[in-house]
Design an enzyme around this catalytic site. Structure first.
Site, short mmCIF file in Angstrom:
data_model
loop_
_atom_site.label_atom_id
_atom_site.label_comp_id
_atom_site.label_asym_id
_atom_site.label_seq_id
_atom_site.Cartn_x
_atom_site.Cartn_y
_atom_site.Cartn_z
CB CYS A 2 -0.87 0.03 1.24
SG CYS A 2 -1.92 -1.41 1.40
NE ARG A 27 5.65 1.48 -1.47
CZ ARG A 27 6.66 1.37 -0.65
NH1 ARG A 27 7.76 2.02 -0.89
NH2 ARG A 27 6.59 0.60 0.42
CD1 TRP A 74 -0.09 -5.44 -3.86
CD2 TRP A 74 -0.09 -6.45 -1.87
NE1 TRP A 74 0.45 -6.69 -4.02
CE2 TRP A 74 0.46 -7.32 -2.84
CE3 TRP A 74 -0.19 -6.88 -0.55
CZ2 TRP A 74 0.91 -8.59 -2.51
CZ3 TRP A 74 0.26 -8.15 -0.22
CH2 TRP A 74 0.82 -8.99 -1.20
CG ASN A 100 1.52 -0.06 4.19
OD1 ASN A 100 1.27 -1.25 3.98
ND2 ASN A 100 2.68 0.51 3.88
CD GLU A 484 18.59 -10.73 -9.47
OE1 GLU A 484 18.17 -11.45 -8.55
OE2 GLU A 484 18.09 -9.63 -9.74
CE LYS A 488 15.10 -9.10 -11.22
NZ LYS A 488 15.70 -8.64 -10.02
CE LYS A 606 12.10 -1.30 -6.10
NZ LYS A 606 12.89 -2.12 -7.02
C1 F6R Z 1 13.10 -8.79 -7.30
C2 F6R Z 1 12.97 -7.93 -6.15
C3 F6R Z 1 12.71 -8.55 -4.84
C4 F6R Z 1 13.46 -7.79 -3.73
C5 F6R Z 1 13.05 -8.33 -2.35
C6 F6R Z 1 13.82 -7.68 -1.24
O1 F6R Z 1 13.37 -8.08 -8.47
O2 F6R Z 1 13.04 -6.74 -6.27
O3 F6R Z 1 13.03 -9.90 -4.84
O4 F6R Z 1 14.82 -7.93 -3.93
O5 F6R Z 1 11.68 -8.12 -2.17
O6 F6R Z 1 13.61 -6.31 -1.21
P1 F6R Z 1 14.57 -5.37 -0.37
O7 F6R Z 1 15.90 -5.39 -1.02
O8 F6R Z 1 13.92 -4.02 -0.42
O9 F6R Z 1 14.62 -5.93 1.02
#
Ligand code: F6R
Length: 611
Positions: A2, A27, A74, A100, A484, A488, A606
């Site tokens: 959210c 996000r 969300w 949120n 990775e 992706k 995100k």
């Molecule tokens: C994939 C992606 C997620 C983040 C994961 C951790 O492209 O972005 O797998 O890497 O959610 O997020 P952070 O780094 O913000 O803890």
């Protein structure tokens, strides 16, 4: 997850709130809403679907008001629909709440409030908050919010406005739900993420766990939930609004992939001295040389892409520092009885610094006496307040949901951390360390060379976009590169993909291979090159189309591969930074050919602030 925004000032809040919500779209969300206070009282509009739908509703039925709240939802409790979208109101329609996180005791609160005569219209946990505030409101809404907070259980960030008190916004935070106040000239902004504020101000105050802030047009008052005053000055953030724009690129993800040379450069800046010694002392807080000499084990944790960056770190640290290094997903670490103690250095890696599982893992590590080094991209985020020292990645704002430049920045930080530790502990001759540091400083140019292959990669992507399933293979320090690459591809193109340690192929996944299943293998120089070449030969023998990330002059690869994506030769320990870029571009072009929503893939957020 959210998004929350708020505005109070002299201007009409509606365009500002909609603009800020648009900057939080990345996000991930499924509905959006807004509430403002004007001469008619509290007014609002909300809608399931993209923000554009809310904008068109507001076009037909405009709203105005110089104080307002906005939200992108969300869904957790209750389906994505118009009714469940935020803001949620009380019975009298004078209090609006955006939220949120999760209110864990909402069911019991809802029953109690219903028994008192409150009528609920949504399936959300959020709606109990507006009714609870109403039940406590004896003329002072701030006090009513305070009493409400005392009854809520769970992790949340919330925003409240009341038409009975139209001169202030109230926000509170408990747990991993970021809230940031943006300080303007006779106007104030609040948002759950920095990019929403950058258009308006760079003076920010991060609200921390257990804090409440009352915001008027001329300032803010920060307190604990109980009302104890807290002094915190605004912090000037270095990110700028242009960094959060597409700047002519079709998608943020593509722009962010192309920013990688400068992100690596920025992350290295000032950290390698003129003699090519890596010196991180000034940044690592209490994690000084003496402490680093005393540790007997390293443990690395994170989620998703950050976990993969940590894996690269694991190989680097084992190779250069020679200590036992354990790697664990943060979501497993927190429930897996981790064996960490005061002689352990725990590295928690998180772009956002707000990921719920990573934060919990970090707290557990601290609770067991370990030293916590945070590797993080967001200044002032939750992780950076828990850790004993922070190694900042300097990736700038990342808007594409799929992490790209921040991964490269995290791997760069891993290289720096390994070189620093190796120097402090004297585990590698200084000359070799300097050689690696010098090679590291040349990485931005090497990544640039790879990005020039974008057109070739696009051509390969066109053929691959028909695939149902793709296997990514790597070994040793490029095993995480394969993981990775697969992550992706699956997250933005929805093609099934698996990353595998190539040596494991014959223990199962080789059964998947046929002429319709492309294999992408990372075959660059180093002690496992010949090993992975044999694994690729095994895949070729099963008629799988072979795409290799390899050196242009590698004749063995040329013999076996259907397609080669050439990458420059760098020190094998540094190769993951160079080798991941083609895989990011491959995923990007495949997803783009398929017409996928590259920057906002379905079901993803995100920053994952719930468990
Ligand atoms: C994939 C992606 C997620 C983040 C994961 C951790 O492209 O972005 O797998 O890497 O959610 O997020 P952070 O780094 O913000 O803890």
């Amino acid at each position: 997850m959210c998004g929350i925004v708020g505005y109070i000032g002299q201007r009409d809040s509606v365009p500002i709130i909609l603009d800020s919500l648009a900057r939080l779209e990345y996000r991930g969300y499924d509905s959006a809403g807004i509430a403002v206070i004007n001469e008619q009282g509290l007014r609002g509009s909300k809608s399931v679907g993209k923000l554009a739908r809310l904008v068109s509703l507001l076009h037909d039925d405009p709203l105005h008001g110089s104080i307002g709240l906005g939200h992108t939802r969300w869904a957790t409790h209750g389906r994505p629909n118009d009714v469940n979208a935020h803001p949620h109101l009380d019975c009298s329609g004078s209090i609006a709440v955006v939220h949120n996180g999760i209110i864990e005791n909402y069911a019991e609160l809802r029953e109690r409030l219903k028994a008192q005569g409150h009528r609920f219209v949504s399936e959300t946990d959020t709606e109990v908050i507006s009714h609870l505030i109403e039940s406590h409101d004896k003329g002072d809404v701030v006090e009513a919010v305070r009493r409400t907070l005392a009854e809520l259980r769970g992790a949340f960030g919330l925003g409240v406005i009341s038409s009975k008190d139209p001169s202030r916004l109230i926000f509170a935070r408990n747990g991993a739900s970021p809230l940031i106040v943006g300080v303007g000239e006779n106007e104030m902004f609040v948002a759950s993420d920095i990019p929403a504020l950058l258009q308006y101000t760079r003076e920010t105050v991060v609200i921390q766990e257990g804090e409440m802030v009352v915001v008027g047009s001329d300032g803010y008052k920060l307190t604990s939930f109980e009302g104890a005053p807290i002094e915190r000055k605004a912090l000037r953030i270095t990110w700028n609004a242009a960094q959060a724009e597409k700047s002519g690129y079709k998608h943020f993800m593509l722009k962010e992939i192309f920013e990688q040379p400068s992100v690596v450069k920025e992350t290295l800046a000032g950290r390698i001295d003129e003699d090519y010694d890596v010196r991180l002392e000034p940044e690592l807080g209490s994690i000084d040389d003496e402490l680093l000499r005393s540790i007997s084990k390293i443990c690395i944790t994170g989620c998703g892409t950050a976990y993969h960056a940590g894996m690269v770190g694991m190989y680097l640290l084992r190779s250069l520092v020679g200590l036992p290094v354990e790697m664990e997903l943060a979501s497993e670490f927190r429930y897996g009885d981790p064996v960490v103690d005061p002689a352990t250095l725990v590295l928690a890696i998180s772009q956002s610094g707000e990921t719920a599982d990573t934060i919990e893992a970090a707290k557990i590590a601290k609770g067991r006496g370990a030293t916590l080094l945070g590797v993080c991209n967001v200044v002032g985020s939750h992780l950076t307040r828990l850790d004993d020292g922070t190694l900042y990645t300097r990736g700038g704002p990342e808007i594409g949901v799929a992490a790209t430049k921040t991964y490269t920045a995290q791997v760069t930080a891993m290289i720096l951390a390994a070189l620093h530790l190796a120097r402090v502990r004297g585990t590698v001759p200084p000359q070799r360390l300097r050689e690696i540091a010098r090679a590291t400083s040349l990485l931005p140019a090497a990544v640039d060379v790879v990005l020039n292959e974008s057109d070739r990669i696009k051509r390969i992507a066109r053929t691959m976009s028909e695939a149902q399933s793709v296997l990514f293979l790597g070994r040793y320090i490029n095993y995480p590169t394969a993981l990775e690459g697969a992550l992706k591809l699956k997250e933005i193109s929805y093609i099934h993909a698996e990353g595998y340690a190539a040596g494991e192929m014959k223990h199962g996944p080789i059964a998947l291979l046929d002429r319709r299943t492309p294999v992408v293998a990372v075959v660059t120089s180093g002690h496992v090159r010949e090993k992975i070449l044999s694994n690729v030969a095994e895949a070729k023998a099963r008629e799988a189309p072979i795409i290799c990330v390899a050196h242009a002059d590698d004749a063995d690869v040329a013999d076996i591969a259907d397609e080669i994506i050439p990458v420059p030769r760098v020190d094998p320990l540094l190769a993951p930074i160079v080798n991941v870029a083609p895989l990011q571009l491959l995923a990007y072009h495949i997803a783009d050919f398929k017409g996928c929503d590259v920057d906002q893939p379905r079901n993803l957020a995100k920053t994952v602030t719930v468990e």
